[in-house]
Design an enzyme around this catalytic site. Structure first.
Site, PDB file in Angstrom:
ATOM      1  N   SER B 201       1.022  -1.202  -0.200  1.00 15.60           N
ATOM      2  CA  SER B 201      -0.036   0.061   0.223  1.00 15.60           C
ATOM      3  C   SER B 201       0.902   1.349  -0.179  1.00 15.60           C
ATOM      4  O   SER B 201       0.615   2.217  -0.816  1.00 15.60           O
ATOM      5  CB  SER B 201      -0.847  -0.080   1.155  1.00 15.60           C
ATOM      6  OG  SER B 201      -0.203   0.011   2.239  1.00 15.60           O
ATOM      7  N   ARG B 205       0.333   3.611  -3.177  1.00 19.13           N
ATOM      8  CA  ARG B 205      -0.328   5.168  -3.004  1.00 19.13           C
ATOM      9  C   ARG B 205       0.545   5.896  -3.762  1.00 19.13           C
ATOM     10  O   ARG B 205      -0.057   6.983  -4.370  1.00 19.13           O
ATOM     11  CB  ARG B 205      -0.462   5.133  -1.427  1.00 19.13           C
ATOM     12  CG  ARG B 205      -0.902   6.367  -1.077  1.00 19.13           C
ATOM     13  CD  ARG B 205      -1.060   6.966   0.358  1.00 19.13           C
ATOM     14  NE  ARG B 205      -1.927   5.570   1.259  1.00 19.13           N
ATOM     15  CZ  ARG B 205      -1.049   4.642   1.754  1.00 19.13           C
ATOM     16  NH1 ARG B 205       0.116   4.920   1.843  1.00 19.13           N
ATOM     17  NH2 ARG B 205      -2.005   3.751   2.433  1.00 19.13           N
ATOM     18  N   ASN B 209      -0.728   7.988  -6.931  1.00 16.80           N
ATOM     19  CA  ASN B 209      -1.050   9.476  -7.052  1.00 16.80           C
ATOM     20  C   ASN B 209       0.249  10.130  -8.040  1.00 16.80           C
ATOM     21  O   ASN B 209      -0.462  11.184  -8.650  1.00 16.80           O
ATOM     22  CB  ASN B 209      -0.677   9.920  -5.667  1.00 16.80           C
ATOM     23  CG  ASN B 209      -1.748  10.075  -4.683  1.00 16.80           C
ATOM     24  OD1 ASN B 209      -2.704  10.973  -5.030  1.00 16.80           O
ATOM     25  ND2 ASN B 209      -2.025   9.175  -3.910  1.00 16.80           N
TER      26      ASN B 209
END
Lengths: 159, 265
Positions: B201, B205, B209
């Site tokens: 994660s 993440r 982004n």
């Protein structure tokens, strides 16, 4: 987009960066910041201390000032009393002195008056004797005559 | 993209998302190296940025004074104290590693993300002019870079777990929590999933982004020049927030995971 050898290159680079930061960057900065923190704390403490000292000395000064004022007032009081006393004494002395001078003058006058009266009497008696001599045509004994005059003076009232 | 009008839009996007690759086995540039491929652009740019951070902080750290700080020192101190505060808020043990680790992550990730704000064609065109045909400027849009960090963090989590709790403590925790000893298979599977989810994660993440942000910049660059301004400016302003936020999140989560590894829960 697939995972390849770059991953390990990145991991090694990352680990090296972490190590360098941990070994050469973090400790000196932390040390300097801690030192500054301590210095600021000490500075604040010192400021507080001197503030207290200032308060204390201000209180001290106020006390001393009050004391001094008190003393000054006392001194002025004393001085005033003493001045009054000196003036009183001066007045007394002056009065006494005046009195004394007056008395002395009166004595002198009295003396003068007495001696003048004596002289007058003497001269009068002299003249009287001379007159009597002329009238009697005869010398009167001078010693007897003087004694008579002295007796006469003594007998005059108010001498 | 006036000089590139001969290629189609999808080719343009593809071009921007292709790494400059180097085959370590055959020592040649080009694709097809499989696992033995090095993404040269990601690798070199990230190292250059990391060295920038290191040298900047080192130069300040060397001339560090506890008296009145200069402007640069002040700036570094602001970053330093920000990171230090985050670590102190979250991590209550004593460790000489976690705070420097957080600082490294924050500054490095921030700089790598910052490359996103350089107009998308500037560096690739410059590189193209000197004969480099592919250049992916933002290292954090490359999964290898984000996973490189998250896996390192994962290894550190494992290391600290074993160091603080010992072999027995870690196994006990894996098998007995959260449902007690009788559900040990369930506990174990849940714990493994939980542990593995962390680095994945973390990496995804950040990658997601930055990749999405870069893609939108590329798409905006495809528009006619008079449409680029009104779109690129707000997106760039918004992106300033995102790059800082992503760097911050990566740092904070790392601190949280490490503090969890260091204490019983």
């Amino acid at each position: 987009m697939d995972i390849n050898i770059t991953l390990f290159g990145q991991m090694i680079a990352f680990a090296m960066f972490i190590f360098v930061t941990m070994r050469y960057i973090w400790p000196p900065i932390l040390k300097a910041l801690d030192e500054r923190q301590q210095r600021i704390a000490e500075g604040l403490q010192a400021a507080e201390r001197s503030e207290n000292e200032l308060k204390l000395s201000q209180k001290h000064i106020a006390d001393q000032l009050r004391e001094a004022k008190h003393q000054a007032a006392e001194i002025i009081d004393h001085a005033n009393q003493r001045a009054v006393r000196i003036v009183e004494e001066g007045k007394d002395t002056a009065q006494k002195e005046g009195q004394r001078l007056l008395e002395m003058a009166q004595n002198d006058i009295e003396q003068e008056r007495l001696s003048a009266r004596d002289a007058l009497i003497r001269e009068l008696s002299e003249i009287t004797i001379q007159g009597v001599e002329k009238i009697l045509q005869k010398n009167v004994d001078h010693a007897t005559h003087s004694r008579l005059v002295d007796q006469l003076i003594a007998e005059i009232p108010g001498a | 993209m006036t000089e590139q009008h001969t290629i189609t839009a999808s080719e343009y996007i593809q071009h921007h998302l292709t790494n400059l690759q180097f085959n370590v086995k055959t020592m040649t540039f080009g694709e097809g190296g499989g696992f033995w491929t090095l993404n040269v652009d990601t690798f070199l740019i990230s190292i250059a940025l990391g060295l920038t951070v290191i040298l900047l902080f080192r130069s300040v750290a060397k001339s560090m004074t506890s008296g009145v700080p200069g402007k640069l020192q002040n700036f570094i101190e602001v970053i330093f104290e920000f990171v230090d505060q985050q670590v102190k808020d979250t991590f209550h043990g004593r460790s000489i590693l976690i705070a420097p680790l957080a600082l490294t992550i924050f500054t490095w990730v921030f700089l790598m993300n910052l490359m996103d704000l350089i107009p998308v064609d500037v560096l690739p065109s410059t590189a193209g002019a000197v004969g480099i045909h592919h250049l992916r400027v933002v290292p954090t849009t490359d999964l290898t870079a984000t996973f490189g960090m998250s896996i390192t963090v994962f290894l550190l989590i494992l290391f600290y777990s074993f160091k603080v709790k010992g072999l027995k403590g870690v196994f006990l925790e894996f098998f007995t929590k959260p449902f007690g000893i009788w559900f040990f298979p369930v506990n174990f599977i849940m714990r493994v999933v939980e542990e593995l989810a962390r680095p994945i994660s973390l990496a995804l993440r950040l990658f997601g982004n930055m990749f999405a942000g870069e893609l939108i910049f590329v798409l905006i660059a495809l528009l006619p020049w008079y449409m680029q301004w009104p779109l690129a400016l707000p997106w760039a302003l918004f992106h300033i927030l995102i790059i800082t936020l992503q760097a911050f999140i990566f740092m904070v989560l790392t601190i949280v995971y490490l503090s969890l590894a260091c204490e019983d829960h």
